[in-house]
Design an enzyme around this catalytic site. Structure first.
Site, PDB file in Angstrom:
ATOM      1  N   CYS A  48     -76.465  34.473  56.740  1.00  0.00           N
ATOM      2  CA  CYS A  48     -76.309  33.185  57.422  1.00  0.00           C
ATOM      3  C   CYS A  48     -75.868  32.112  56.416  1.00  0.00           C
ATOM      4  O   CYS A  48     -75.749  32.370  55.217  1.00  0.00           O
ATOM      5  CB  CYS A  48     -77.622  32.776  58.091  1.00  0.00           C
ATOM      6  SG  CYS A  48     -78.979  32.603  56.923  1.00  0.00           S
ATOM      7  N   CYS A  60     -78.039  31.489  53.368  1.00  0.00           N
ATOM      8  CA  CYS A  60     -77.844  32.466  52.282  1.00  0.00           C
ATOM      9  C   CYS A  60     -76.699  31.999  51.372  1.00  0.00           C
ATOM     10  O   CYS A  60     -76.788  32.084  50.146  1.00  0.00           O
ATOM     11  CB  CYS A  60     -77.524  33.849  52.851  1.00  0.00           C
ATOM     12  SG  CYS A  60     -78.810  34.558  53.876  1.00  0.00           S
ATOM     13  N   CYS A 113     -87.844  56.590  30.939  1.00  0.00           N
ATOM     14  CA  CYS A 113     -88.460  55.873  32.055  1.00  0.00           C
ATOM     15  C   CYS A 113     -87.548  54.766  32.549  1.00  0.00           C
ATOM     16  O   CYS A 113     -86.460  54.547  32.020  1.00  0.00           O
ATOM     17  CB  CYS A 113     -89.809  55.297  31.639  1.00  0.00           C
ATOM     18  SG  CYS A 113     -89.654  54.045  30.347  1.00  0.00           S
ATOM     19  N   CYS A 134     -86.320  52.237  30.024  1.00  0.00           N
ATOM     20  CA  CYS A 134     -85.169  52.676  29.208  1.00  0.00           C
ATOM     21  C   CYS A 134     -83.867  52.363  29.944  1.00  0.00           C
ATOM     22  O   CYS A 134     -82.892  51.896  29.337  1.00  0.00           O
ATOM     23  CB  CYS A 134     -85.249  54.182  28.951  1.00  0.00           C
ATOM     24  SG  CYS A 134     -86.721  54.710  28.052  1.00  0.00           S
ATOM     25  N   ASP A 157     -62.525  56.265  66.960  1.00  0.00           N
ATOM     26  CA  ASP A 157     -61.144  56.398  67.400  1.00  0.00           C
ATOM     27  C   ASP A 157     -61.128  57.613  68.333  1.00  0.00           C
ATOM     28  O   ASP A 157     -61.927  58.532  68.163  1.00  0.00           O
ATOM     29  CB  ASP A 157     -60.243  56.621  66.185  1.00  0.00           C
ATOM     30  CG  ASP A 157     -58.815  56.918  66.593  1.00  0.00           C
ATOM     31  OD1 ASP A 157     -58.279  56.172  67.407  1.00  0.00           O
ATOM     32  OD2 ASP A 157     -58.258  57.912  66.087  1.00  0.00           O
ATOM     33  N   ASP A 207     -59.423  58.681  61.324  1.00  0.00           N
ATOM     34  CA  ASP A 207     -58.750  59.688  60.499  1.00  0.00           C
ATOM     35  C   ASP A 207     -58.398  59.173  59.112  1.00  0.00           C
ATOM     36  O   ASP A 207     -57.799  59.887  58.324  1.00  0.00           O
ATOM     37  CB  ASP A 207     -57.497  60.223  61.202  1.00  0.00           C
ATOM     38  CG  ASP A 207     -56.467  59.138  61.465  1.00  0.00           C
ATOM     39  OD1 ASP A 207     -56.632  58.021  60.932  1.00  0.00           O
ATOM     40  OD2 ASP A 207     -55.497  59.401  62.194  1.00  0.00           O
TER      41      ASP A 207
END
Length: 797
Positions: free
Chosen positions: A13, A16, A87, A90, A488, A690
């Site tokens: 919105c 934001c 971890c 890192c 489609d 496609d």
């Protein structure tokens, strides 16, 4: 004045937009920040060139996700393999180091794959590797232009066995204590047993921790080293001080040795489990033959697959794996493409058909002209696509990244407070130190780092095995929240080529008149002509070639058979010839209303043109289309048909399939606008097409899904590619996305729960350091094991 542009995801919105603009305007050097909600594009004007990482950080702090736009000519994608990460902390440190290198626009580091994907302009690979080295890790360049050949190393169990052999005698007194046996190994023996475990088998933790300290950062290994070193150091101090004492106090060598042993075991189990997450890639890689039998002149020679060139003639014997992508020049056979497309049944192949490297040739000998080699082959592209998806970060991972950035410092503070609180309140500094050690050991952020990438690796891998190629982690995460799917019509819900569905005659002599229609169209490449010839072949009608064939552009064909003139063409042409339609006229309106293409077969009788038969052509619905729509409805997903066909044809198909909403007679360039309208109505929308004429709509949709036709274009345009033209795979793609997202949430829940429960228990003195070590190891293993459960998923298609 410099200008920067990038995308921002997550805005919904105007507020934001305001929040993002405010955040960006606070960045030093920014003179103006402009955000477009419709395009999600940000344009930044700055007084001087600035590091785009600071702009990205501002957007992330505002709660949104920035995405770099590809540069026009000098954009680069570089992949580095990284060793030494343990971890989530890192990962965070490596990413920060990479963002400091000039030209880097985005850097994503994946703990599970141990790879970094860097995007930017004019990137210096040596500088990138040096930045990672300075951060305390080792990096090597991965050349993605070469075919990917995986030779994963199985983790060695020997360090775990040796550590366990040395640590178990230290644990023996504790095991005997419940039986009333108070016995302890001599202090010197304990020292001799614990030292190799601490400093030889545990050396990897010290090396990693030292690099983290040099980089003024922290990681899991630093916590392990601090915890076990404290227990070892306390025990050594007690041993030296009480060397000549008659009563040796309890030593805690067993705590340090057992903790390191358990962590080594956890690392081994974790590495073994992570190895299983790459099995989909390994299975695809194993399809690539090592050699190919190539025809050079009159000779057949066997060459390494890397030496095969474009246009080489490759011989494929029955039962062999097809070595290259190519076109069949000689031979008839069938091809088992199940490992590539997920298609369970063999596909018939003859001269002119294409074959895919990695598939298994059936019963016939084939000579194939090579059309793609090495990284350009379909198999290499699929592997690269899957690897790319597994290497990328899902948006939900941003939560983990923010936590991991402050995790280790927070744990160090908690451990220090635990030490002071227990020491000052009880004056038992040994107990205080042990409780602080327990805090350090339990607080492993490793599970947090593995929670998301392992689930994505398994999810994308199992999807690829069944013919669903997911381009990136964002697509996998977005797909779970799709509210509507726009299709489609042609080639997606329908077969994509016309078939002769209605053949009505006045005389009732169907086979004779179909023979005439086929003879008139024999040799024609027109789609309607092929449909007539296909129907004749289906009925085993042997037709011949007509004479004096005259094509009337846009209307039909005039030809002669046995000196009799015939006409085959449109209603408009027949009307202009004043043809007599007879009783067949009444059928025309109904067929036209349902979108059929109508042609007429007529003959000349004197001065009259007399209609003999009506031909109704339609693009028939795929047999899987109705179950596919039903499966989407079962998932509470709305269905929409977005097609350029006329409204009658579209409605006819929609009614057969129970599609919720139809938008017909839409030009390709207008489909994107209709997608935006659907997004306003339903929320997140996927578009299925496609990948060629539907490209604008595929790009506009939240998720673009391309069918197996036009695969090269589809792979670049769509977020998800279905290797088979089976629309049932769409519901399967949503299903695997939802299951993967649920696994991510489960993993993050357990990773957080381990720490939210374990750290307070340890701080309160309710957790033995050894139990903390076992729990920490278990957390990582449980997260990876939970992700591996996705491998049991089977598609309904």
């Amino acid at each position: 004045m410099a200008e920067y542009q990038f995308m921002v995801e997550g805005m919904s919105c105007a507020s934001c937009v305001n929040r993002v603009e405010k955040a960006l305007n606070k960045v030093s050097g920014v003179t103006e920040a402009s955000v477009n909600l419709a395009t999600e594009k940000v344009t930044i004007q700055t007084t001087t060139p600035i590091n785009i990482a600071s702009l990205f950080e501002a957007v992330e702090n505002a709660g949104y996700h920035p995405i770099a736009l590809p540069s026009e000519h000098d954009s680069q994608d570089i992949v580095l393999s990284i060793n030494g990460m343990s971890c989530a902390s890192c990962v965070n440190r490596v990413e920060k180091a990479l963002y400091k290198v000039a030209g880097v626009e985005s850097a994503q580091v994946n703990l599970a794959t141990e790879k970094a994907t860097i995007k930017g302009t004019h990137l210096d690979i040596a500088a990138l590797i040096q930045s990672i080295d300075d951060a305390g890790y080792q990096a090597t360049f991965v050349d993605e232009t070469k075919p990917l050949i995986h030779k994963p190393k199985q983790p060695s169990l020997w360090p775990v066995i040796i550590a366990a052999g040395l640590a178990l005698p230290l644990l023996l007194p504790m095991l005997l204590e419940p039986f009333g046996i108070d016995w302890m190994l001599p202090g010197l023996v304990q020292l001799l047993l614990a030292t190799p475990v601490q400093f030889i088998l545990g050396a990897r933790f010290y090396r990693s921790a030292w690099k983290a300290v040099k980089a003024l950062s922290g990681n899991m290994d630093l916590l392990v080293v601090m915890g076990t070193s404290a227990a070892y150091g306390l025990s050594l101090y007690q041993l030296i001080v009480n060397w000549h004492s008659n009563h040796m106090p309890h030593l805690y060598f067993e705590s340090s040795a057992i903790i390191i042993t358990l962590i080594l075991l956890g690392k081994w189990l974790e590495a073994r489990a992570k190895h299983q997450t790459t099995q989909a890639i390994e299975a695809l890689t194993s399809l690539r033959p090592e050699t190919a039998r190539v025809k050079r002149g009159d000779k057949e020679i066997e060459l390494p697959i890397d030496h095969v060139k474009l246009n080489d003639m490759v011989i494929i014997k029955p039962g062999e794996r097809i070595a290259v992508d190519g076109l069949i020049l000689e031979g008839v056979s069938s091809s088992d493409e199940s490992m590539i497309t997920g298609e369970s049944l063999p596909v018939s192949k003859t001269v002119g058909d294409s074959v895919t490297g990695g598939a298994i040739n059936g019963e016939g000998l084939l000579i194939v002209k090579t059309t793609a080699v090495e990284a350009q082959s379909m198999l290499a592209k699929i592997i690269q696509l899957v690897e790319s998806a597994q290497a990328q970060k899902a948006p939900i991972q941003r939560i983990v990244d923010r936590i991991s950035a402050v995790f280790v410092p927070v744990i160090l503070v908690i451990a220090f407070i635990t030490l002071l609180a227990w020491g000052m309140s009880t004056h038992d500094w040994t107990l205080a130190l042990l409780n602080a050690v327990a805090v350090l050991v339990i607080a492993c952020p490793c599970a947090l780092g593995l929670a998301t990438p392992t689930a994505i690796m398994v999810g994308t891998g199992v999807a690829a095995r069944h013919g669903i190629l997911i381009k990136d982690a964002l697509a996998l995460e977005t797909m779970h929240s799709i509210k509507a799917v726009a299709f489609d019509k042609t080639g997606t819900l329908t077969v994509g080529k016309p078939e002769l569905v209605v053949f009505k005659t006045i005389s009732g002599d169907d086979d004779h008149l179909l023979n005439i229609a086929a003879s008139i169209q024999a040799g024609s490449e027109h789609p309607l002509a092929k449909a007539v010839l296909s129907k004749a072949d289906e009925r085993h009608i042997v037709y011949r070639y007509a004479q004096n064939i005259t094509n009337v552009a846009g209307l039909g064909i005039k030809a002669t058979l046995a000196d009799q003139p015939y006409y085959l063409g449109s209603t408009h042409w027949m009307a202009s010839l004043n043809a007599d339609f007879g009783d067949l006229q009444r059928t025309t309106d109904e067929l036209a209303h349902n979108g059929y293409t109508i042609s007429w077969l007529a003959m000349q009788s004197g001065d009259q043109i007399k209609v003999l038969a009506l031909l109704g052509f339609a693009d028939v619905v795929k047999p899987e289309a109705k179950p596919a729509i039903d499966a989407l409805h079962h998932l509470n997903v709305k269905t929409v048909m977005l097609t350029g066909d006329n409204l009658n044809a579209a409605n006819h198909v929609a009614q057969q399939l129970s599609i919720d909403h139809v938008v017909a007679q839409v030009m390709p360039q207008d489909k994107a606008d209709h997608i935006y309208q659907l997004q306003k109505t339903y929320g997140k929308v996927a578009m299925v097409g496609d990948g060629v004429n539907d490209a604008p709509a595929l790009a506009a949709a939240d998720i673009g899904i391309a069918m197996g036709t036009g695969t090269d274009v589809a792979m670049h345009t769509a977020a998800i590619t279905l290797m088979r033209g089976n629309p049932l795979l769409i519901a399967d793609a949503i299903d695997i996305s939802r299951r993967t997202y649920n696994k991510i949430k489960q993993n993050l829940f357990w990773a957080f729960v381990y720490n939210l429960i374990g750290v307070p228990l340890a701080a309160l003195g309710l957790l033995n350091p050894m139990i903390a070590g076992a729990a920490m190891a278990l957390s990582s293993v449980s997260v990876v094991t939970n992700a591996l459960l996705l491998r049991r998923w089977k598609p309904k298609a």
